[in-house]
Design a protein around this motif. Structure first.
Motif, short mmCIF file in Angstrom:
data_model
loop_
_atom_site.label_atom_id
_atom_site.label_comp_id
_atom_site.label_asym_id
_atom_site.label_seq_id
_atom_site.Cartn_x
_atom_site.Cartn_y
_atom_site.Cartn_z
N LEU A 169 -41.71 -29.29 -1.88
CA LEU A 169 -43.19 -29.31 -1.58
C LEU A 169 -44.01 -30.07 -2.54
O LEU A 169 -43.84 -29.95 -3.49
CB LEU A 169 -43.74 -27.88 -1.45
CG LEU A 169 -42.85 -26.80 -0.30
CD1 LEU A 169 -43.60 -25.64 -0.39
CD2 LEU A 169 -43.02 -27.57 0.83
N THR A 170 -44.69 -30.96 -2.01
CA THR A 170 -45.48 -32.11 -2.77
C THR A 170 -46.70 -32.24 -1.91
O THR A 170 -46.89 -32.20 -0.83
CB THR A 170 -44.92 -33.08 -3.06
OG1 THR A 170 -45.72 -33.91 -4.13
CG2 THR A 170 -44.54 -33.88 -2.02
N ASN A 171 -48.04 -32.48 -2.73
CA ASN A 171 -49.34 -32.76 -2.24
C ASN A 171 -49.23 -34.25 -2.00
O ASN A 171 -49.71 -34.67 -0.71
CB ASN A 171 -50.51 -32.57 -3.32
CG ASN A 171 -51.76 -32.35 -2.65
OD1 ASN A 171 -52.08 -31.52 -2.12
ND2 ASN A 171 -52.47 -33.56 -2.26
N CYS A 213 -32.57 -33.22 -3.06
CA CYS A 213 -33.42 -32.75 -1.85
C CYS A 213 -32.89 -33.17 -0.48
O CYS A 213 -32.56 -34.25 -0.41
CB CYS A 213 -34.81 -33.12 -2.17
SG CYS A 213 -36.12 -32.90 -1.16
N ASP A 214 -33.05 -32.49 0.58
CA ASP A 214 -32.96 -32.77 1.95
C ASP A 214 -34.10 -32.96 2.55
O ASP A 214 -33.94 -33.78 3.71
CB ASP A 214 -31.87 -31.61 2.61
CG ASP A 214 -30.63 -31.35 1.82
OD1 ASP A 214 -29.78 -32.41 1.77
OD2 ASP A 214 -30.60 -30.32 1.17
N LEU A 215 -35.17 -32.38 2.25
CA LEU A 215 -36.43 -32.54 3.06
C LEU A 215 -37.51 -32.27 2.10
O LEU A 215 -37.64 -31.73 1.39
CB LEU A 215 -36.63 -31.31 4.16
CG LEU A 215 -37.95 -31.13 4.73
CD1 LEU A 215 -38.29 -32.62 5.40
CD2 LEU A 215 -37.93 -29.91 5.44
N ILE A 216 -38.44 -33.47 2.23
CA ILE A 216 -39.67 -33.59 1.37
C ILE A 216 -40.91 -33.10 2.24
O ILE A 216 -40.99 -33.81 3.52
CB ILE A 216 -40.00 -34.83 0.78
CG1 ILE A 216 -38.63 -35.09 -0.34
CG2 ILE A 216 -41.27 -35.07 0.13
CD1 ILE A 216 -38.97 -36.66 -0.82
N ILE A 217 -41.72 -32.16 1.97
CA ILE A 217 -42.81 -31.79 2.69
C ILE A 217 -44.00 -32.50 1.86
O ILE A 217 -44.35 -31.80 0.96
CB ILE A 217 -42.75 -30.22 3.29
CG1 ILE A 217 -41.80 -30.01 3.89
CG2 ILE A 217 -44.17 -30.07 3.58
CD1 ILE A 217 -41.89 -28.44 4.16
N SER A 250 -44.96 -34.33 7.18
CA SER A 250 -46.37 -34.51 6.47
C SER A 250 -47.02 -33.61 7.52
O SER A 250 -47.27 -33.93 8.77
CB SER A 250 -46.83 -35.58 6.35
OG SER A 250 -48.25 -35.39 6.07
N PRO A 251 -47.69 -32.36 7.03
CA PRO A 251 -48.60 -31.66 8.09
C PRO A 251 -49.83 -31.80 7.97
O PRO A 251 -50.66 -31.88 8.85
CB PRO A 251 -48.31 -30.11 7.58
CG PRO A 251 -48.18 -30.35 5.91
CD PRO A 251 -47.26 -31.79 5.77
N HIS A 252 -50.52 -32.42 6.76
CA HIS A 252 -51.86 -32.75 6.38
C HIS A 252 -52.92 -31.88 7.27
O HIS A 252 -53.05 -30.64 6.97
CB HIS A 252 -52.27 -34.12 6.84
CG HIS A 252 -53.29 -34.81 6.03
ND1 HIS A 252 -53.97 -36.00 6.57
CD2 HIS A 252 -53.94 -34.43 4.93
CE1 HIS A 252 -54.88 -36.32 5.60
NE2 HIS A 252 -54.97 -35.33 4.78
N VAL A 302 -36.66 -23.58 -1.34
CA VAL A 302 -38.10 -24.20 -1.48
C VAL A 302 -38.27 -24.30 -2.88
O VAL A 302 -38.80 -23.33 -3.50
CB VAL A 302 -38.90 -23.30 -0.51
CG1 VAL A 302 -40.17 -24.35 -0.19
CG2 VAL A 302 -38.19 -23.21 1.01
N VAL A 303 -38.92 -25.66 -3.26
CA VAL A 303 -39.21 -25.67 -4.66
C VAL A 303 -40.57 -26.42 -4.63
O VAL A 303 -40.84 -27.17 -3.79
CB VAL A 303 -38.30 -26.38 -5.43
CG1 VAL A 303 -36.91 -25.28 -5.43
CG2 VAL A 303 -37.85 -27.57 -5.06
N LEU A 304 -41.44 -26.23 -5.43
CA LEU A 304 -42.57 -26.94 -5.92
C LEU A 304 -42.23 -27.91 -6.67
O LEU A 304 -41.72 -27.79 -7.77
CB LEU A 304 -43.74 -26.14 -6.40
CG LEU A 304 -44.26 -24.90 -5.42
CD1 LEU A 304 -45.26 -24.02 -6.29
CD2 LEU A 304 -44.97 -25.25 -4.27
N SER A 305 -42.91 -29.09 -6.26
CA SER A 305 -42.97 -30.34 -7.28
C SER A 305 -43.44 -30.07 -8.56
O SER A 305 -44.42 -29.50 -8.66
CB SER A 305 -43.44 -31.72 -6.62
OG SER A 305 -43.60 -32.70 -7.24
N LYS A 306 -42.72 -30.60 -9.53
CA LYS A 306 -43.21 -30.45 -10.83
C LYS A 306 -44.10 -31.87 -11.47
O LYS A 306 -44.83 -31.74 -12.46
CB LYS A 306 -42.45 -30.12 -12.23
CG LYS A 306 -41.79 -28.59 -11.64
CD LYS A 306 -40.58 -28.47 -12.88
CE LYS A 306 -39.94 -27.00 -12.49
NZ LYS A 306 -39.01 -26.84 -13.54
#
Length: 443
Positions: free
Chosen positions: A138-140, A155-159, A194-196, A430-434
């Motif tokens: 997960l990233t902004n 990673c397999d999927l970037i949101i 991307s959900p935006h 599910v991990v948050l981007s650092k």
């Protein structure tokens, strides 16, 4: 089945093929059964019950925002068929999850139909060779640094909350950084989603999280989302007999390919049978032409344009009447803590001070001036506004707090991570981007 379960009639387009459930009882029991099987090994009995209730609530919130139109008729109808856009195959006995299944869960949490029309949301990069999704990042924003991180953690999927691909492109070259990231994602077999603005608009999404930083209150939506409707017009007319009605309906079905047409008729009286037909935009002209070819319908025909219904709780921006008013200074401190920031930018409204009371607050994550403009509130909270937009607000006595664009959004990722993780099997991390951060900082 009793009348209370039979009164709901939902039309749907047959080219979609979701799981079809019959009746309210079957809907709740089937969804509970499917969901509880997936969570059986993850939670205690109490936790499973709470999670299943939450998941079922999410589905109900998502139903109005689909492309289906809903009709509630007083007459008794056949049992309802409710489309459900989730399909948990074999309860994930293998422990693996496909990309399309993850996308179904994401749609449950925030339907893409809630996004603004100008936005570019959904699956933006899809690998040619499908593989199980084991790690989601997960990233902004998707930047070079975040892509390096995604590759490092396999990673397999970037949101990515913001869509890395927004405007149309004619080539994929290395000199453009966004195109370079898209190429690298494809080469690494990483999907990008991307959900935006669907996250902005959904009830319980980014804007509800942002306004909650100042405490509880009576929250309303600033710019309401309207539901999509496949039926855009209603044609009302009269026929002499049931035979004439059957003949006309066959003609109208031919005009509409029989996919979205619905009609109801009242009992015949001295003037005939009164009929009401709903149709889509493309079927309006041929349907009217067909009706004008018949004497009785042509003399009684009336056309009504159907308005889209508001989806309560969903939309851009929020306004809260706080249960416990705070001072301007206290609002600054609360938001620093909520956003995890050491600095914010503040413009105090005309005639106000740091000790002035804030009873109403209006928020819009990101760049919110267009949504906040004209809203009456003691305080505006957003990521960024132009110099003159801030001056306009201050002149009206409204204080403004700016956090920089992505700082008003990034904190929601941790909230979403928890909501997503409980709906996925243990095999998916599910991990948050650092590496993700706002490009601006105070120096």
């Amino acid at each position: 089945m009793s009348d209370i379960y039979d009164c709901l009639v939902i039309s749907f387009c047959p080219h979609r093929s979701p799981l079809m459930l019959t009746g309210c009882r079957n809907l709740s029991w089937t969804f509970f059964s499917l969901t509880s099987r997936r969570l059986w090994t993850r939670q205690s009995f109490k936790s499973r019950a709470a999670l299943c209730s939450s998941a079922f609530s999410s589905v109900l919130h998502s139903l109005p925002s689909s492309t289906h139109s809903h009709h509630f008729l007083p007459s008794r109808q056949s049992s309802a068929r409710l489309p459900l856009s989730v399909n948990f195959s074999s309860a994930h006995s293998s422990g693996l999850m496909e990309l399309k299944e993850v996308l179904q869960v994401l749609e449950q949490l925030a339907p893409l139909s809630l996004a603004e029309s100008w936005d570019n949301v959904g699956l933006l990069v899809e690998p040619s060779k499908p593989r199980p999704v084991k790690t989601i990042l997960l990233t902004n924003d998707l930047t070079d640094a975040v892509m390096e991180e995604a590759v490092a953690v396999s990673c397999d999927l970037i949101i990515s909350y913001h869509p890395p691909l927004f405007r149309p492109i004619k080539r994929l070259v290395q000199k453009d950084w966004k195109q370079r990231l898209a190429v690298r994602a494809v080469e690494a077999g990483i999907a990008v989603f991307s959900p935006h603005t669907s996250w902005d608009c959904v009830k319980g999404g980014v804007n509800d999280w942002l306004v909650g930083g100042l405490g509880s209150g009576q929250v309303s939506v600033l710019s309401q989302v309207l539901g999509a409707a496949s039926h855009s017009h209603k044609l009302e007319f009269t026929v002499r007999s049931a035979e004439e009605l059957n003949m006309i309906m066959e003609e109208l079905k031919a005009c509409d390919s029989g996919t979205t047409l619905q009609h109801s008729g009242s009992r015949p009286d001295s003037s005939g049978i009164h009929v009401s037909v709903t149709c889509c935009d493309s079927a309006l002209t041929p349907s009217v032409q067909a009706l004008l070819g018949h004497s009785t319908p042509s003399q009684s025909l009336s056309i009504v344009k159907l308005e889209k219904h508001p989806l309560l709780g969903h939309g851009q921006g929020r306004r809260s009447v706080l249960d416990q008013p705070v001072t301007v200074g206290a609002a600054v401190q609360k938001l620093k803590s909520h956003l995890g920031l050491s600095h914010l930018r503040l413009a105090v409204g005309w005639g106000q001070t740091l000790e002035s009371s804030v009873c109403t607050v209006a928020v819009c994550a990101g760049s919110g001036a267009s949504v906040l403009n004209g809203v009456k509130a003691d305080l505006y909270v957003t990521g960024e506004m132009s110099h003159h937009e801030v001056l306009d607000a201050v002149a009206k006595g409204t204080s403004v707090i700016l956090s920089d664009h992505s700082n008003s959004e990034r904190g929601y990722l941790a909230v979403f991570r928890e909501r997503l993780a409980v709906r996925l099997p243990d095999s998916v991390t599910v991990v948050l981007s650092k590496a993700d951060r706002d490009p601006l900082e105070v120096v």
